[in-house]
Write a protein that holds these residues in place. Structure first.
Motif, short mmCIF file in Angstrom:
data_model
loop_
_atom_site.label_atom_id
_atom_site.label_comp_id
_atom_site.label_asym_id
_atom_site.label_seq_id
_atom_site.Cartn_x
_atom_site.Cartn_y
_atom_site.Cartn_z
N SER A 1 0.81 -1.22 0.00
CA SER A 1 0.00 0.00 0.00
C SER A 1 0.85 1.26 0.00
CB SER A 1 -0.94 0.00 1.21
OG SER A 1 -1.76 1.15 1.17
N LEU A 2 0.44 2.21 -0.84
CA LEU A 2 1.13 3.51 -0.92
C LEU A 2 0.27 4.65 -0.38
CD1 LEU A 2 2.54 3.19 -4.56
CD2 LEU A 2 3.86 3.03 -2.44
N ASN A 3 -1.03 4.41 -0.25
CA ASN A 3 -1.95 5.50 0.11
C ASN A 3 -3.06 4.96 1.00
OD1 ASN A 3 -3.67 7.73 0.16
ND2 ASN A 3 -3.18 8.30 -1.96
N THR A 4 -2.77 4.81 2.28
CA THR A 4 -3.75 4.24 3.20
C THR A 4 -4.97 5.14 3.38
OG1 THR A 4 -2.50 5.16 5.06
CG2 THR A 4 -2.05 2.87 4.45
N ASP A 5 -4.76 6.45 3.20
CA ASP A 5 -5.88 7.38 3.37
C ASP A 5 -6.97 7.14 2.33
OD1 ASP A 5 -4.69 8.55 5.52
OD2 ASP A 5 -3.88 10.27 4.40
N VAL A 6 -6.54 6.88 1.08
CA VAL A 6 -7.55 6.69 0.03
C VAL A 6 -8.31 5.39 0.26
CG1 VAL A 6 -6.18 5.43 -1.71
CG2 VAL A 6 -7.95 7.02 -2.44
N ILE A 7 -7.63 4.37 0.81
CA ILE A 7 -8.33 3.11 1.12
C ILE A 7 -9.35 3.34 2.22
CG2 ILE A 7 -8.06 0.76 2.00
CD1 ILE A 7 -5.36 0.63 0.63
N SER A 8 -8.97 4.12 3.24
CA SER A 8 -9.91 4.43 4.33
C SER A 8 -11.13 5.17 3.80
CB SER A 8 -9.21 5.29 5.40
OG SER A 8 -8.14 4.59 5.98
N ASN A 9 -10.90 6.10 2.89
CA ASN A 9 -12.01 6.87 2.32
C ASN A 9 -12.94 6.01 1.47
OD1 ASN A 9 -11.05 9.22 3.47
ND2 ASN A 9 -9.95 9.89 1.64
N GLN A 10 -12.35 4.98 0.83
CA GLN A 10 -13.12 4.18 -0.11
C GLN A 10 -13.44 2.78 0.42
OE1 GLN A 10 -14.20 4.81 -3.52
NE2 GLN A 10 -14.00 6.89 -2.71
N ALA A 11 -13.16 2.52 1.69
CA ALA A 11 -13.33 1.19 2.27
C ALA A 11 -14.71 0.61 2.03
CB ALA A 11 -13.02 1.22 3.76
N ASP A 12 -15.74 1.45 2.17
CA ASP A 12 -17.11 0.99 1.99
C ASP A 12 -17.71 1.44 0.66
OD1 ASP A 12 -17.35 -0.30 4.55
OD2 ASP A 12 -17.45 1.70 5.45
#
Length: 571
Positions: free
Chosen positions: A219-230
């Motif tokens: 992972s390079l961008n954990t913030d974007v995953i958090s934003n798009q998790a759901d």
């Protein structure tokens, strides 16, 4: 020994395994079938030893597997006792006879005093590569035929770095294999004895957890995953293969919550009964995934081949329909995403691709100030370069890929890795979804920035002895008289990798290609267009690769059609 004598030797062998004996007796009066089964031994190509299951020296069976395993044992012995004592790790996929071939390998190696670590159940190719490095074994074996039809199986050998054997090592092992005169009489140990003596150790979840721990580093961008998790809806299918456990676990640990599994294809099935071919390069392999995607409103569809080294991705196009990205397109997108989201790009960063992979990747790399390197087709050549960089410090590996849906991001495994690539593809999809874009929107941006690079592949099946002769004749014909004009495009450079020579047609100047010799011919045309001929290393096919570039999509499409027409009318 002639094929006829070999066939008679097998027919006369009174200890021949019962099912193989029955099959052999059924074809003994069919001279063409018998000759095809015995006219040559299975050899190592770009994907190792691969062939149709059945009796014969040109088939995959317990005897040809034992011969390969004994060759591997002798190969390891040639490096000394200390090297041999490190042992071998073996994994296998969902194909017919895969676990049996894994155990047969251990039975042969055990006879040579070599310990074998074998997975308790099927595992992906990239985890086998990782396991070699994790356990520090001298070698690894993966029993798989990758994406081939159900009647195939195969045998891939890995060196101590976790990469497939490069040519020099493969030649040495083949030499050891060829020294074995009779595969029918190779001695083996009983499985129970191997286990009692500690020469066979079963491995499982500890390796899975170690691999999954490394997977977090993707992972390079954990913030974007958090934003798009759901928000990001993912559909995944392993196509009846080995990725059914690790991909869902990997996506879950990254934080993706909307992962929908194609249940019919989560079942391991050696017949791959829900697809015509278990190959994510083939768009029909996505039929079930598309159906589920439409049902749940998926943003990205993921398919891995049976041994999970190849990844196919589909997303919605401008018409709102699911379309499968080509390997060239997905590779360029991932490279661009990785470089755009890497905080400090190494000054000696290097992207590696194969000679038949799109030039779009090179343009992307140059845009971010990193170098590119071409290698021959076969991911072992990429792995070899990664090891070279590690040993010399000359470059830092950034990304490696090939047009046939193989990618590697982090080098904790050293073969193309569909598990890693799935994580990156989904993170990339999340990034663009967060911006209200699809992967095809992102691809259009790449084309606008770097030009429209369009590629195609045309394969012709040429099976059996006659097919091998046709392939040889076709390669010779193009070498003697390559197509030099296609529309307004003219041939400028001919690269003949069989002799390692590059020829500039304008003045006849010659130079060496600095790549290993291989039966490949590439012709570079004007306007940054090219074509390439190469016999498949894993199937009885002749492959024709085409690559063009244009300032507009229309120009690129026109050039591609002109190039294909000019080449294929000479078949």
């Amino acid at each position: 020994m002639t094929w006829r004598k070999l066939a008679n030797q097998w027919l006369a062998f009174d200890q021949l395994e019962a099912s193989l004996k029955s099959e052999l007796e059924q074809i003994q009066t069919n001279e063409k079938a018998l000759e095809d089964a015995f006219h040559q031994p299975l050899t190592f190509g770009t994907g190792g030893m691969r062939g149709i299951l059945g009796p014969g020296t040109n088939r995959m069976n317990i005897y040809t597997v034992r011969k390969a395993a004994k060759g591997l044992a002798r190969y390891l012995e040639s490096f000394g006792q200390t090297f041999k004592e490190r042992g071998v790790v073996v994994a296998y996929d969902s194909r017919h006879m895969s676990k049996e071939f894994a155990v047969e390998t251990a039975r042969v190696l055990g006879k040579h005093g070599i310990k074998t670590y074998v997975f308790t159940s099927l595992r992906p190719t990239p985890e086998l590569s990782f396991a070699v490095r994790y356990l520090k074994t001298a070698a690894g074996v993966m029993i798989t035929a990758s994406h081939n039809p159900p009647e195939y199986n195969g045998y891939k050998v890995y060196n101590e770095t976790g990469g497939q054997l490069p040519p020099e090592q493969a030649d040495l092992m083949i030499e050891k294999v060829n020294e074995i005169e009779n595969e029918l009489t190779i001695e083996v140990m009983e499985q129970e004895t191997l286990e009692e003596q500690g020469l066979l150790q079963w491995i499982d979840e500890d390796l899975d957890q170690a691999y999954l721990a490394e997977l977090k580093s993707i992972s390079l961008n954990t913030d974007v995953i958090s934003n798009q998790a759901d928000e990001l809806n993912i559909v995944f299918t392993p196509l009846h293969g080995t990725a059914g456990e690790l991909v869902p676990q990997g996506l879950k640990q990254l934080g993706f919550n909307q992962v929908h599994l194609v249940e019919e294809q989560m079942v391991t099935d050696p017949e791959f009964s829900t697809v015509q071919s278990p190959n994510p390069e083939e768009h029909q392999a996505f039929e079930y995934a598309i159906g589920l995607g439409e049902e749940v409103g998926a943003d990205i569809l993921i398919a891995t081949d049976p041994d999970a080294d190849r990844l196919g991705v589909a997303a919605k196009n401008e018409a709102g329909k699911y379309q499968v990205l080509t390997g060239n397109q997905l590779g360029a997108l991932m490279l661009d995403y990785i470089l755009a989201n890497t905080k400090e790009i190494p000054s000696k960063g290097m992207m590696i691709k194969t000679i038949v992979t799109s030039e779009l990747g090179r343009a992307v790399a140059e845009h971010y100030g990193i170098q590119s390197m071409d290698v021959l087709t076969g991911f072992k050549f990429i792995s070899e370069k990664i090891e070279e960089f590690e040993q010399t410090g000359s470059h830092t590996f950034i990304f490696g890929y090939e047009e046939s849906y193989g990618y590697l991001i982090n080098d904790f495994s050293r073969d193309k890795d569909a598990i890693q690539s799935t994580m990156m593809a989904c993170e990339m999809a999340a990034f663009y979804n967060n911006k209200g874009m699809t992967l095809f929107d992102a691809l259009d941006e790449l084309y606008e920035r770097h030009g429209y690079h369009i590629e195609d592949l045309h394969s012709v099946k040429m099976e059996g002895i006659d097919g091998a002769k046709e392939i040889a004749n076709l390669m010779e014909s193009f070498r003697e008289n390559p197509v030099k004009v296609a529309g307004n495009m003219k041939a400028e450079i001919v690269e003949d990798y069989s002799i390692g020579k590059r020829t500039y047609l304008a003045d006849g100047r010659e130079e060496v290609t600095n790549l290993p010799k291989a039966n490949v011919l590439k012709v570079k045309m004007s306007d940054d267009c090219w074509y390439c001929l190469r016999p498949s290393g894993t199937e009885p096919k002749m492959k024709f690769y085409f690559g063009v570039q244009g300032e507009t999509r229309e120009e690129a499409d026109r050039r591609l059609e002109q190039l294909k027409t000019a080449i294929l009318e000479n078949i």
